[in-house]
Every structure is written in structure tokens, then in C-alpha cells.
Design a protein around this motif. Sequence first.
Motif, PDB file in Angstrom:
ATOM      1  N   THR A 592      -0.537  10.334  -1.088  1.00  0.00           N
ATOM      2  CA  THR A 592      -0.229   9.872  -2.445  1.00  0.00           C
ATOM      3  C   THR A 592      -0.347   8.352  -2.489  1.00  0.00           C
ATOM      4  OG1 THR A 592       1.324  11.707  -2.681  1.00  0.00           O
ATOM      5  CG2 THR A 592       1.467   9.921  -4.297  1.00  0.00           C
ATOM      6  N   ALA A 593      -1.158   7.864  -3.421  1.00  0.00           N
ATOM      7  CA  ALA A 593      -1.323   6.416  -3.571  1.00  0.00           C
ATOM      8  C   ALA A 593      -0.091   5.821  -4.248  1.00  0.00           C
ATOM      9  CB  ALA A 593      -2.579   6.103  -4.377  1.00  0.00           C
ATOM     10  N   ILE A 594       0.456   4.791  -3.668  1.00  0.00           N
ATOM     11  CA  ILE A 594       1.600   4.062  -4.251  1.00  0.00           C
ATOM     12  C   ILE A 594       1.116   2.868  -5.069  1.00  0.00           C
ATOM     13  CG2 ILE A 594       3.670   2.724  -3.666  1.00  0.00           C
ATOM     14  CD1 ILE A 594       4.097   4.519  -1.315  1.00  0.00           C
ATOM     15  N   GLY A 595      -0.055   2.363  -4.712  1.00  0.00           N
ATOM     16  CA  GLY A 595      -0.593   1.190  -5.413  1.00  0.00           C
ATOM     17  C   GLY A 595      -0.606  -0.019  -4.513  1.00  0.00           C
ATOM     18  N   LYS A 596      -1.059  -1.122  -5.082  1.00  0.00           N
ATOM     19  CA  LYS A 596      -1.105  -2.356  -4.318  1.00  0.00           C
ATOM     20  C   LYS A 596       0.295  -2.904  -4.132  1.00  0.00           C
ATOM     21  CE  LYS A 596      -5.810  -3.782  -5.407  1.00  0.00           C
ATOM     22  NZ  LYS A 596      -6.229  -3.610  -4.000  1.00  0.00           N
ATOM     23  N   GLN A 597       0.569  -3.321  -2.914  1.00  0.00           N
ATOM     24  CA  GLN A 597       1.877  -3.856  -2.576  1.00  0.00           C
ATOM     25  C   GLN A 597       1.688  -5.146  -1.798  1.00  0.00           C
ATOM     26  OE1 GLN A 597       4.847  -2.397  -3.459  1.00  0.00           O
ATOM     27  NE2 GLN A 597       3.707  -0.763  -4.532  1.00  0.00           N
ATOM     28  N   ALA A 598       2.628  -6.076  -2.030  1.00  0.00           N
ATOM     29  CA  ALA A 598       2.606  -7.343  -1.295  1.00  0.00           C
ATOM     30  C   ALA A 598       3.366  -7.187  -0.001  1.00  0.00           C
ATOM     31  CB  ALA A 598       3.231  -8.462  -2.149  1.00  0.00           C
ATOM     32  N   LEU A 599       2.732  -7.577   1.097  1.00  0.00           N
ATOM     33  CA  LEU A 599       3.364  -7.529   2.400  1.00  0.00           C
ATOM     34  C   LEU A 599       3.738  -8.921   2.844  1.00  0.00           C
ATOM     35  CD1 LEU A 599       1.151  -4.965   4.350  1.00  0.00           C
ATOM     36  CD2 LEU A 599       3.156  -4.557   2.936  1.00  0.00           C
ATOM     37  N   LYS A 600       4.893  -9.042   3.440  1.00  0.00           N
ATOM     38  CA  LYS A 600       5.356 -10.334   3.940  1.00  0.00           C
ATOM     39  C   LYS A 600       4.360 -10.881   4.957  1.00  0.00           C
ATOM     40  CE  LYS A 600       9.302 -12.583   6.144  1.00  0.00           C
ATOM     41  NZ  LYS A 600      10.664 -12.402   6.731  1.00  0.00           N
ATOM     42  N   GLY A 601       3.992 -12.172   4.740  1.00  0.00           N
ATOM     43  CA  GLY A 601       3.068 -12.818   5.663  1.00  0.00           C
ATOM     44  C   GLY A 601       1.616 -12.625   5.300  1.00  0.00           C
ATOM     45  N   LYS A 602       1.305 -11.878   4.243  1.00  0.00           N
ATOM     46  CA  LYS A 602      -0.089 -11.669   3.825  1.00  0.00           C
ATOM     47  C   LYS A 602      -0.275 -12.227   2.424  1.00  0.00           C
ATOM     48  CE  LYS A 602      -2.524  -8.145   4.903  1.00  0.00           C
ATOM     49  NZ  LYS A 602      -3.384  -8.795   5.917  1.00  0.00           N
ATOM     50  N   ALA A 603      -1.367 -12.973   2.241  1.00  0.00           N
ATOM     51  CA  ALA A 603      -1.613 -13.639   0.957  1.00  0.00           C
ATOM     52  C   ALA A 603      -2.004 -12.643  -0.113  1.00  0.00           C
ATOM     53  CB  ALA A 603      -2.693 -14.710   1.132  1.00  0.00           C
ATOM     54  N   GLN A 604      -2.723 -11.609   0.252  1.00  0.00           N
ATOM     55  CA  GLN A 604      -3.211 -10.651  -0.718  1.00  0.00           C
ATOM     56  C   GLN A 604      -2.478  -9.325  -0.605  1.00  0.00           C
ATOM     57  OE1 GLN A 604      -7.422 -10.326  -0.097  1.00  0.00           O
ATOM     58  NE2 GLN A 604      -7.891 -12.292  -1.081  1.00  0.00           N
ATOM     59  N   GLU A 605      -2.343  -8.671  -1.756  1.00  0.00           N
ATOM     60  CA  GLU A 605      -1.730  -7.352  -1.750  1.00  0.00           C
ATOM     61  C   GLU A 605      -2.702  -6.329  -1.143  1.00  0.00           C
ATOM     62  OE1 GLU A 605      -0.817  -6.609  -5.817  1.00  0.00           O
ATOM     63  OE2 GLU A 605       1.116  -7.665  -5.735  1.00  0.00           O
ATOM     64  N   ILE A 606      -2.139  -5.263  -0.566  1.00  0.00           N
ATOM     65  CA  ILE A 606      -2.983  -4.201   0.010  1.00  0.00           C
ATOM     66  C   ILE A 606      -2.603  -2.865  -0.624  1.00  0.00           C
ATOM     67  CG2 ILE A 606      -3.097  -5.444   2.197  1.00  0.00           C
ATOM     68  CD1 ILE A 606      -1.320  -3.182   3.352  1.00  0.00           C
ATOM     69  N   ASP A 607      -3.549  -1.915  -0.568  1.00  0.00           N
ATOM     70  CA  ASP A 607      -3.272  -0.564  -1.068  1.00  0.00           C
ATOM     71  C   ASP A 607      -2.398   0.170  -0.063  1.00  0.00           C
ATOM     72  OD1 ASP A 607      -4.813  -0.676  -3.456  1.00  0.00           O
ATOM     73  OD2 ASP A 607      -6.633  -0.481  -2.237  1.00  0.00           O
ATOM     74  N   VAL A 608      -1.317   0.764  -0.585  1.00  0.00           N
ATOM     75  CA  VAL A 608      -0.357   1.473   0.261  1.00  0.00           C
ATOM     76  C   VAL A 608      -0.308   2.933  -0.172  1.00  0.00           C
ATOM     77  CG1 VAL A 608       2.038   1.623   1.028  1.00  0.00           C
ATOM     78  CG2 VAL A 608       0.993  -0.626   0.646  1.00  0.00           C
ATOM     79  N   TYR A 609      -0.204   3.822   0.811  1.00  0.00           N
ATOM     80  CA  TYR A 609      -0.158   5.255   0.545  1.00  0.00           C
ATOM     81  C   TYR A 609       1.023   5.859   1.310  1.00  0.00           C
ATOM     82  CZ  TYR A 609      -4.985   4.520  -0.987  1.00  0.00           C
ATOM     83  OH  TYR A 609      -6.098   4.085  -1.612  1.00  0.00           O
ATOM     84  N   ARG A 610       1.536   6.957   0.744  1.00  0.00           N
ATOM     85  CA  ARG A 610       2.543   7.723   1.468  1.00  0.00           C
ATOM     86  C   ARG A 610       1.931   9.068   1.870  1.00  0.00           C
ATOM     87  NH1 ARG A 610       7.696   9.433  -1.715  1.00  0.00           N
ATOM     88  NH2 ARG A 610       7.837  10.905   0.007  1.00  0.00           N
ATOM     89  N   VAL A 611       2.326   9.562   3.038  1.00  0.00           N
ATOM     90  CA  VAL A 611       1.821  10.857   3.501  1.00  0.00           C
ATOM     91  C   VAL A 611       3.005  11.800   3.684  1.00  0.00           C
ATOM     92  CG1 VAL A 611      -0.248   9.979   4.613  1.00  0.00           C
ATOM     93  CG2 VAL A 611       1.874  10.084   5.909  1.00  0.00           C
ATOM     94  N   ASP A 612       2.800  13.076   3.293  1.00  0.00           N
ATOM     95  CA  ASP A 612       3.840  14.095   3.401  1.00  0.00           C
ATOM     96  C   ASP A 612       3.213  15.349   3.981  1.00  0.00           C
ATOM     97  OD1 ASP A 612       6.297  12.929   1.878  1.00  0.00           O
ATOM     98  OD2 ASP A 612       4.587  12.556   0.555  1.00  0.00           O
ATOM     99  N   TRP A 613       4.011  16.071   4.752  1.00  0.00           N
ATOM    100  CA  TRP A 613       3.586  17.356   5.346  1.00  0.00           C
ATOM    101  C   TRP A 613       3.710  18.445   4.294  1.00  0.00           C
ATOM    102  CZ3 TRP A 613       0.556  18.501   9.059  1.00  0.00           C
ATOM    103  CH2 TRP A 613       0.571  19.754   9.656  1.00  0.00           C
ATOM    104  N   ALA A 614       2.583  19.111   4.008  1.00  0.00           N
ATOM    105  CA  ALA A 614       2.562  20.066   2.899  1.00  0.00           C
ATOM    106  C   ALA A 614       2.714  21.499   3.346  1.00  0.00           C
ATOM    107  CB  ALA A 614       1.250  19.917   2.116  1.00  0.00           C
ATOM    108  N   LEU A 615       2.797  21.763   4.644  1.00  0.00           N
ATOM    109  CA  LEU A 615       2.945  23.129   5.161  1.00  0.00           C
ATOM    110  C   LEU A 615       4.333  23.312   5.730  1.00  0.00           C
ATOM    111  CD1 LEU A 615      -0.465  23.627   6.975  1.00  0.00           C
ATOM    112  CD2 LEU A 615       0.192  24.428   4.704  1.00  0.00           C
ATOM    113  N   PRO A 616       4.820  24.597   5.802  1.00  0.00           N
ATOM    114  CA  PRO A 616       6.140  24.824   6.411  1.00  0.00           C
ATOM    115  C   PRO A 616       6.157  24.324   7.840  1.00  0.00           C
ATOM    116  CG  PRO A 616       5.357  26.795   5.284  1.00  0.00           C
ATOM    117  CD  PRO A 616       4.214  25.824   5.305  1.00  0.00           C
ATOM    118  N   ALA A 617       7.345  23.803   8.268  1.00  0.00           N
ATOM    119  CA  ALA A 617       7.467  23.268   9.642  1.00  0.00           C
ATOM    120  C   ALA A 617       7.360  24.384  10.637  1.00  0.00           C
ATOM    121  CB  ALA A 617       8.790  22.538   9.788  1.00  0.00           C
TER     122      ALA A 617
END
Length: 617
Positions: A592-617
Amino acid sequence: MPAKILYPSSWSISGKLAFAFFFAALVPIFLTAYYGMGETLSRVSVNERQGLTELADVTAIRVEQSLIGVGRTLKLVDQASTEALLVQSSAKRSPAAIAEAQELLVRLVASNEDVQSLRLVDAAGRVVVSNMQDDIGLDVSAQAFFQRSVMAASSNVPIVISFGTASQTDGLGLTLSQPMRDAKNALVGAAVATVKFSTIEAALSSARTRPSLTPFLLDNDGVIAWHPLSALRYKSLMPLRPEAAARVANEGRYGQVTVASLGMADLQRMMGDPAGAVQRSYRSPVSGETEVVAMTALTAAPLIIAVSEPKSRWEVPLREVFASVFGKVLMVTFIAAGVAFMLLSRDVIGPIRQLTRAAEAVKDGKLDVRARVLNDDEVGDLAKTFNGMMDEIVERQHERDVFGRAVSPEVREKLLDGQIELGGENRRVSVLFSDIRSFTTICEGMTPQQVVEMLNEFLTEMTSVVAAYGGHVNNFLGDAIIVVFGAPGDHEDCAWGAVQAAFAMRRRLESLNERQRARGDLEIVSGIGIGTGNVVAGQMGSLERFIYTVVGDVVNVAARLETMTKKFEGNPILVNSETAKAIEGREGVEVTAIGKQALKGKAQEIDVYRVDWALPA
């Protein structure tokens, strides 16, 4: 080396003699025991078959005794001069006489627990008197038992004339008839008794003295009249001949049931043997085993008592005893052969002394000494092993020099092979960064020793899962762990390996938290960030001490992504765009795309994504 076993000429003399002793002792014992087991099986089989025969005989006697008792009851009806009711027409029959006769029948049924019903039937086939009120007036002239009673008019004793399903009984019914005559010896009717099938069923059930026994009942046409398995009831051993099938159908012996065949030719042939108990082996279509069956034909009824039991009931325990005894004999013989082997090995003392002298030289610090291989036998193998050990000692000495300066045991093999040198190489890797949330809060109230124990347990659980996915634990930073995928070893899909390892770490953390809760400790929450990109990987440090590590912006990105997980609900696993693209389309993973986020120590924002397990454990 294993091929030498196939060539006795390469064996040592002690080995040859020990094997000869082993073979000479074991083979006669085995043959004798095997022959003895066969004799024992034969004797036990005879005894078991005889036991089945006796059981079938006893069961048949019980059934026939019950039938004899019912026949005596019919005699009492005949002796009570009830034939007068049968001679008179229905209009002349006195109600008092009918009531008296009915009372007699009721008393006789009550006195014999094997009798279901008693009836007086006139010559026209009409029930005149019965202990069961609903039977009075019934026309039974078309029924087989009445027709056979008329045909047996010359008989003066009760006879079994019919069996099959009947309204008076549950399941199979037996009907006995006593022809009745007037003073001129003319047939005026019959006294008819219906036997409770529960009597026969109880006799059959009593034959099941152990669970492996299966008693069942056959009629003279080869149809199974009763069996513990209801699915086998009313099935013929083999297809009925046309005349037999017609007889069974006309008599309504088994009601409206179509008699199907079981294809048991062996049992069908047994029915053709002379009267009396017989036994034979057959293949049971039910159990799939070879069983032994004993049959006894009843003399008072057209029925056969059969008792069956699998041969494995007595054969398997005997074979198990044989296997157990032979195993013990084998073990004892093997031990004896070993003792003989050790005694016969004394002729190798010379080569062993030479080997001892070489060991003494090693004790004095001469690591270049090697033993001479004099024989191609066990002593020769020992000398080869000694030489291999010395090579290993020299190699270990070299490792001590190398690893006195290196602190990365995971890259040991590559370092010793010369695949890693001081400096670095460009590699594409995935870096997983994970640390504990609110570590200070968790440690409140804990002693330093407890903090160390908790931290060691956490780090042990986390590092134990990453190796399975190609991860290399690069460093520990307090409560944080840095894992690299793709260096020093190659990893075709380092991003997927890192994501899988992250999910596995989350599952392992759940198990750890169960123990935390059981101990009354706070649960541990960890953040995970994954970055994929190019780094410089290699041994870095000084000539006195260096470590294997990776350097590049992707390491900082992974650390910043891990910190960012605090901002989002559910503490998700965050990855950069390179990681997200690499795992796109993987089954069981939602990106899932979260969007551009600013990271400490970096001048430009980067694209950040979250990952989730979609199958039963």
C-alpha cells in the motif's frame, strides 16, 4: 570408500574372521527359529480352528435347545384338546371356549420367553385363536408355513417350516407348526408358534467372546440371514440359482429386499460339505484379510451357524515374538562378533605404535609430522584420519590468526576462500532495520541483569529466523538489529527475502510476547523498516581489526523508515519504492502506497509503502 565393503578381499583379517563368526552363529539360529515359528503357527492354527468349530457347535446347540423348547410348547397346545375349536364352524364356536383357549395361549407364551406368538389356524388357513388379538381372523393360507404344514400332515412332531422377515418379529423370524387332527385323524388345522429372533440373535452374540470373532447366520440357500454388520444382512454368498431366487421371493423370506451377491465362492463351497461342523480359510471382502470360518448346520431348522476370525489374530503376535527374539539374538551375536573383532585386532599393534610416535611428535609442537599409511584396513584408515586431523589443526591455526582481527563469523568461509578482501565491492542489497519501541519504558523497574536477559532473548528470537531467508546479521545497536540480504552471499531476490524475514520476525515476536505475558512482563513492540538499493560491501577498519559491513544511503533509509513506523497506526512494516517494486505481484503480500514522506537527514522526500501479509499465518 563405501565400495570397499563389496570386496571382502580388501577387508582386514580381523574383519573377515569376525564376519565369519557372526554369519556362522546367526544363520543356524535364524533357520532354526524360523522353522520353529512355522511349526508353532501350524499347531496354534489347528487349535484355533478347533476352537472355532467348538464355538459354532455350542452356538448351534443353544439355538436348537430353544427350538426344542418351543416345540414342547406346541405339544402342550395339542394336548389341551383345542382341536375341537378348529373342527367347529365359526358360528358354532363358543366365545367361552375361544376365551379359554386364548387364555391358555397367553399363559404358554408367558411361560416360554423364546415364543413371540401362538396361534390356532383352521384347515382353511384362518387364525381362530391367538395370544395377539390383532391376529384373530387373519387369512394365512397363502403363507409358506401354512402350506408346508398341510404338506407335512403325516408328521406328528413340530417342524420348522418357514423363516424370514415377519410382522411378528424384529428382523428374521422362525415359525414352528404342529399339525392338529380330530378323533378320526383328519387334519383340522395347526398350532403355530413364532420364535423371537432375539433368542437366536442372543445366541449368536454370545459367540463373540472376543472382538475379533464374527458370528453370522446363513440359510440353506447361502443367504446371510444375520450378521453383526447390517450392510451384509440379506446378501447371498454367490448369485442365487433361478429356482432358489424364485423360492426366496415367493416365500417373502426377506420381505421386499433384493438379495445381492457378495461373490464369496469359498464360503459357498463350504455349504456343500457333509453335515456337521467344517472350517476353511477364505478372503473376507469386509476386512480384506484371510479369515478362518467354522460352520455348523442346525438339525431342527434350515439354517447354518458360522463363526469367523482373521488368521492375523494369532499369527501376528507369534510373528512379533519371533521378530523380538530374533532381534535380541542378533544383538547378542553382534556383540559377540565385536568382542571377537577386538581380540583379533591385536595383530595391528605395530602400525598403532608408529601412529603413537607421530602423536608424540605433535605433542612436542611439530605440526608438519604425518603418519605413514601402511595398510588399506582399519589401521590405515586411522592413519589417514590422523593426517586429516593434522591438516585441520594447521588450518585452525590459520583461522585463529585471521579471526583474531575479524569480528564477522558469518563471512568466515568467504574470507578463508579469499573471496573477500580489505576494501569493498558494489552490491545491490536489502537492509532490514528493527528496534524495540519504548525500550526505556520497558526497562523501568528492571535490574541491569534483567535488561540484558530480556534484550538477549529478543535478539536471539529475531536473529534465529532471518537466516532461513538469506539474511546476514550485520550489527547490533543496543536494542536494534541490522540485517543485510544480498551480501556477502548472492541473493537473487534480496527484497523478497527481507520482506519474508520481516513477517517471520513479527510471528516470532508474537510467540515471545506470550511468554512475556505469562511472566507478567510488558509486551515488546518492534518497528521494522526495509530499504533496497546499492551499497559498498566489504571488510572495513584498520589492519589490526576490521569488520564486514555495508555502507550506503539505503542503510540510513531503512533506519529512518523504522523510526517512521511510529507515526502510523498498527506499527506497519515500511519499505522504500525499490523494495515495493521488487515484491510487486507476490502472492500473499499487500503493498500500500503511503505517499511521499520526508526522512530525517534527506533533502528530498521519498515514496514510502507499507506491506502487510494477506494470507492466514
